[in-house]
Motif scaffolding. Structure first.
Motif, PDB file in Angstrom:
ATOM      1  N   ARG A  69     -12.871  25.407  11.961  1.00 25.83           N
ATOM      2  CA  ARG A  69     -13.498  26.743  11.961  1.00 25.83           C
ATOM      3  C   ARG A  69     -13.032  27.576  13.145  1.00 25.83           C
ATOM      4  NH1 ARG A  69     -18.690  24.530  10.387  1.00 25.83           N
ATOM      5  NH2 ARG A  69     -19.099  24.361  12.603  1.00 25.83           N
ATOM      6  N   GLU A  70     -12.953  26.949  14.306  1.00 27.16           N
ATOM      7  CA  GLU A  70     -12.525  27.653  15.517  1.00 27.16           C
ATOM      8  C   GLU A  70     -11.074  28.137  15.381  1.00 27.16           C
ATOM      9  OE1 GLU A  70     -12.659  29.430  19.190  1.00 27.16           O
ATOM     10  OE2 GLU A  70     -14.339  28.675  18.012  1.00 27.16           O
ATOM     11  N   ILE A  71     -10.207  27.303  14.825  1.00 29.71           N
ATOM     12  CA  ILE A  71      -8.802  27.682  14.620  1.00 29.71           C
ATOM     13  C   ILE A  71      -8.710  28.905  13.711  1.00 29.71           C
ATOM     14  CG2 ILE A  71      -6.648  26.973  13.479  1.00 29.71           C
ATOM     15  CD1 ILE A  71      -7.334  24.083  14.508  1.00 29.71           C
ATOM     16  N   LYS A  72      -9.457  28.884  12.609  1.00 24.27           N
ATOM     17  CA  LYS A  72      -9.402  29.969  11.622  1.00 24.27           C
ATOM     18  C   LYS A  72      -9.820  31.321  12.191  1.00 24.27           C
ATOM     19  CE  LYS A  72     -10.427  27.094   7.607  1.00 24.27           C
ATOM     20  NZ  LYS A  72     -11.431  26.884   6.546  1.00 24.27           N
ATOM     21  N   LYS A  73     -10.642  31.321  13.232  1.00 24.90           N
ATOM     22  CA  LYS A  73     -11.072  32.586  13.847  1.00 24.90           C
ATOM     23  C   LYS A  73      -9.884  33.369  14.384  1.00 24.90           C
ATOM     24  CE  LYS A  73     -15.538  31.061  15.635  1.00 24.90           C
ATOM     25  NZ  LYS A  73     -16.258  30.809  16.902  1.00 24.90           N
ATOM     26  N   GLY A  74      -8.889  32.656  14.870  1.00 25.30           N
ATOM     27  CA  GLY A  74      -7.737  33.322  15.462  1.00 25.30           C
ATOM     28  C   GLY A  74      -8.033  33.798  16.865  1.00 25.30           C
ATOM     29  N   GLY A  75      -7.072  34.456  17.430  1.00 29.96           N
ATOM     30  CA  GLY A  75      -7.188  34.961  18.789  1.00 29.96           C
ATOM     31  C   GLY A  75      -7.069  36.474  18.820  1.00 29.96           C
ATOM     32  N   ASN A  76      -6.751  36.985  19.966  1.00 27.32           N
ATOM     33  CA  ASN A  76      -6.621  38.423  20.177  1.00 27.32           C
ATOM     34  C   ASN A  76      -5.223  38.866  19.723  1.00 27.32           C
ATOM     35  OD1 ASN A  76      -6.262  41.031  21.236  1.00 27.32           O
ATOM     36  ND2 ASN A  76      -7.709  40.604  22.899  1.00 27.32           N
ATOM     37  N   ARG A  77      -5.163  39.652  18.667  1.00 28.78           N
ATOM     38  CA  ARG A  77      -3.881  40.108  18.128  1.00 28.78           C
ATOM     39  C   ARG A  77      -3.102  40.956  19.138  1.00 28.78           C
ATOM     40  NH1 ARG A  77      -5.247  41.929  11.940  1.00 28.78           N
ATOM     41  NH2 ARG A  77      -7.115  40.662  11.788  1.00 28.78           N
ATOM     42  N   LYS A  78      -3.820  41.664  19.985  1.00 29.94           N
ATOM     43  CA  LYS A  78      -3.183  42.534  20.972  1.00 29.94           C
ATOM     44  C   LYS A  78      -2.287  41.715  21.908  1.00 29.94           C
ATOM     45  CE  LYS A  78      -4.241  45.600  24.792  1.00 29.94           C
ATOM     46  NZ  LYS A  78      -5.198  45.843  25.834  1.00 29.94           N
ATOM     47  N   TYR A  79      -2.763  40.543  22.328  1.00 32.23           N
ATOM     48  CA  TYR A  79      -1.982  39.717  23.254  1.00 32.23           C
ATOM     49  C   TYR A  79      -0.658  39.294  22.617  1.00 32.23           C
ATOM     50  CZ  TYR A  79      -6.259  39.326  26.028  1.00 32.23           C
ATOM     51  OH  TYR A  79      -7.379  39.596  26.769  1.00 32.23           O
ATOM     52  N   LEU A  80      -0.700  38.881  21.358  1.00 34.57           N
ATOM     53  CA  LEU A  80       0.535  38.460  20.697  1.00 34.57           C
ATOM     54  C   LEU A  80       1.450  39.660  20.467  1.00 34.57           C
ATOM     55  CD1 LEU A  80       1.817  35.836  19.743  1.00 34.57           C
ATOM     56  CD2 LEU A  80       1.028  36.381  17.449  1.00 34.57           C
ATOM     57  N   ALA A  81       0.879  40.802  20.113  1.00 32.87           N
ATOM     58  CA  ALA A  81       1.678  42.018  19.895  1.00 32.87           C
ATOM     59  C   ALA A  81       2.425  42.419  21.159  1.00 32.87           C
ATOM     60  CB  ALA A  81       0.786  43.159  19.423  1.00 32.87           C
ATOM     61  N   SER A  89       4.046  40.347  13.530  1.00 35.19           N
ATOM     62  CA  SER A  89       3.170  41.510  13.534  1.00 35.19           C
ATOM     63  C   SER A  89       1.861  41.194  12.814  1.00 35.19           C
ATOM     64  CB  SER A  89       3.876  42.677  12.841  1.00 35.19           C
ATOM     65  OG  SER A  89       3.026  43.779  12.772  1.00 35.19           O
ATOM     66  N   GLY A  90       0.751  41.503  13.467  1.00 39.58           N
ATOM     67  CA  GLY A  90      -0.563  41.278  12.878  1.00 39.58           C
ATOM     68  C   GLY A  90      -1.126  39.886  13.113  1.00 39.58           C
ATOM     69  N   PHE A  91      -0.335  38.984  13.658  1.00 33.57           N
ATOM     70  CA  PHE A  91      -0.772  37.610  13.909  1.00 33.57           C
ATOM     71  C   PHE A  91      -1.541  37.518  15.223  1.00 33.57           C
ATOM     72  CE2 PHE A  91       2.144  36.553  10.682  1.00 33.57           C
ATOM     73  CZ  PHE A  91       2.084  35.200  10.392  1.00 33.57           C
ATOM     74  N   SER A  92      -2.222  36.401  15.384  1.00 34.02           N
ATOM     75  CA  SER A  92      -2.766  36.001  16.680  1.00 34.02           C
ATOM     76  C   SER A  92      -2.453  34.522  16.870  1.00 34.02           C
ATOM     77  CB  SER A  92      -4.272  36.254  16.762  1.00 34.02           C
ATOM     78  OG  SER A  92      -4.987  35.397  15.903  1.00 34.02           O
ATOM     79  N   TYR A  93      -2.622  34.058  18.098  1.00 37.29           N
ATOM     80  CA  TYR A  93      -2.337  32.661  18.428  1.00 37.29           C
ATOM     81  C   TYR A  93      -3.599  32.064  19.032  1.00 37.29           C
ATOM     82  CZ  TYR A  93       0.143  28.645  20.412  1.00 37.29           C
ATOM     83  OH  TYR A  93       0.571  27.385  20.715  1.00 37.29           O
ATOM     84  N   HIS A  94      -4.017  30.914  18.511  1.00 42.79           N
ATOM     85  CA  HIS A  94      -5.264  30.322  18.978  1.00 42.79           C
ATOM     86  C   HIS A  94      -5.247  28.810  18.759  1.00 42.79           C
ATOM     87  CE1 HIS A  94      -9.462  30.357  20.068  1.00 42.79           C
ATOM     88  NE2 HIS A  94      -9.815  29.800  18.920  1.00 42.79           N
ATOM     89  N   VAL A  99      -2.275  32.442  13.523  1.00 42.22           N
ATOM     90  CA  VAL A  99      -3.191  32.936  12.498  1.00 42.22           C
ATOM     91  C   VAL A  99      -2.680  34.280  11.991  1.00 42.22           C
ATOM     92  CG1 VAL A  99      -5.591  33.543  12.009  1.00 42.22           C
ATOM     93  CG2 VAL A  99      -5.074  31.717  13.668  1.00 42.22           C
ATOM     94  N   SER A 100      -2.442  34.362  10.677  1.00 42.57           N
ATOM     95  CA  SER A 100      -1.811  35.556  10.111  1.00 42.57           C
ATOM     96  C   SER A 100      -2.795  36.672   9.770  1.00 42.57           C
ATOM     97  CB  SER A 100      -1.011  35.191   8.867  1.00 42.57           C
ATOM     98  OG  SER A 100      -1.862  34.668   7.875  1.00 42.57           O
ATOM     99  N   HIS A 101      -4.078  36.358   9.662  1.00 38.82           N
ATOM    100  CA  HIS A 101      -5.093  37.358   9.307  1.00 38.82           C
ATOM    101  C   HIS A 101      -4.730  38.052   7.991  1.00 38.82           C
ATOM    102  CE1 HIS A 101      -6.910  36.790  13.256  1.00 38.82           C
ATOM    103  NE2 HIS A 101      -5.689  36.869  13.753  1.00 38.82           N
ATOM    104  N   ASP A 102      -4.138  37.310   7.081  1.00 36.78           N
ATOM    105  CA  ASP A 102      -3.745  37.881   5.791  1.00 36.78           C
ATOM    106  C   ASP A 102      -4.877  37.727   4.767  1.00 36.78           C
ATOM    107  OD1 ASP A 102      -3.648  35.206   4.952  1.00 36.78           O
ATOM    108  OD2 ASP A 102      -1.474  35.108   4.930  1.00 36.78           O
TER     109      ASP A 102
END
Length: 154
Positions: A69-81, A89-94, A99-102
């Motif tokens: 569940r924690e993995i699926k939340k993802g991280g801050n997309r701004k940091y990866l951007a 683009s649009g992903f986060s790392y956690h 995490v693609s947030h698709d």
């Protein structure tokens, strides 16, 4: 193979793995976490299936559900951007996952040479890709999504 360079993953057997997985070790015997694992496509698919099923495989709990569940939340997309991963683009790392947030709630394990385990919970799908590309690409994520969209229409 020098036995000091690799460690067999004993817990891998809980997934019903057909082959041993190997982890490359550094000079003091610590697993190298960013590119030192070796496993077969089928066994990686088993791992992906376990992630898809909230940490369970063949009715056996391998990883606690709260970790998935924690993995699926993802991280801050701004940091990866703002990083050097413009191809994501649009992903986060956690928690070691991308995490693609698709639309499929997708997240991926990504290897050093662009190998992937892509888990799409909302589509009940796991896709594994082995490769030896020198540079990563976002094209595969788009291809994975297109494959899932096609299969859902069938």
């Amino acid at each position: 193979m020098n036995p000091k360079e690799y460690r067999f993953l004993k817990d891998w057997a809980y997934l019903g793995a057909e082959e041993n997985a190997l982890m490359q070790l550094d000079l003091i015997g610590t697993d190298i976490a960013s590119g030192g694992m070796r496993a077969t496509l089928r066994d990686l698919a088993r791992f992906g299936e376990m992630m898809l099923n909230d940490g369970y495989y063949n009715g056996q709990k391998i990883i606690p559900k709260h970790i998935i569940r924690e993995i699926k939340k993802g991280g801050n997309r701004k940091y990866l951007a703002e990083s050097n991963h413009s191809h994501l683009s649009g992903f986060s790392y956690h928690n070691q996952w991308w995490v693609s947030h698709d639309q499929f709630g997708g997240y991926s394990a990504r290897g050093k040479f662009d190998q992937r385990i892509y888990i799409a919970p909302k589509a009940d799908t796991v896709i594994v890709k082995l490769s030896s590309y020198q540079f990563p690409s976002s094209k595969e994520t788009n291809a994975f999504q297109a494959i899932i969209e096609y299969l859902e229409k069938q």
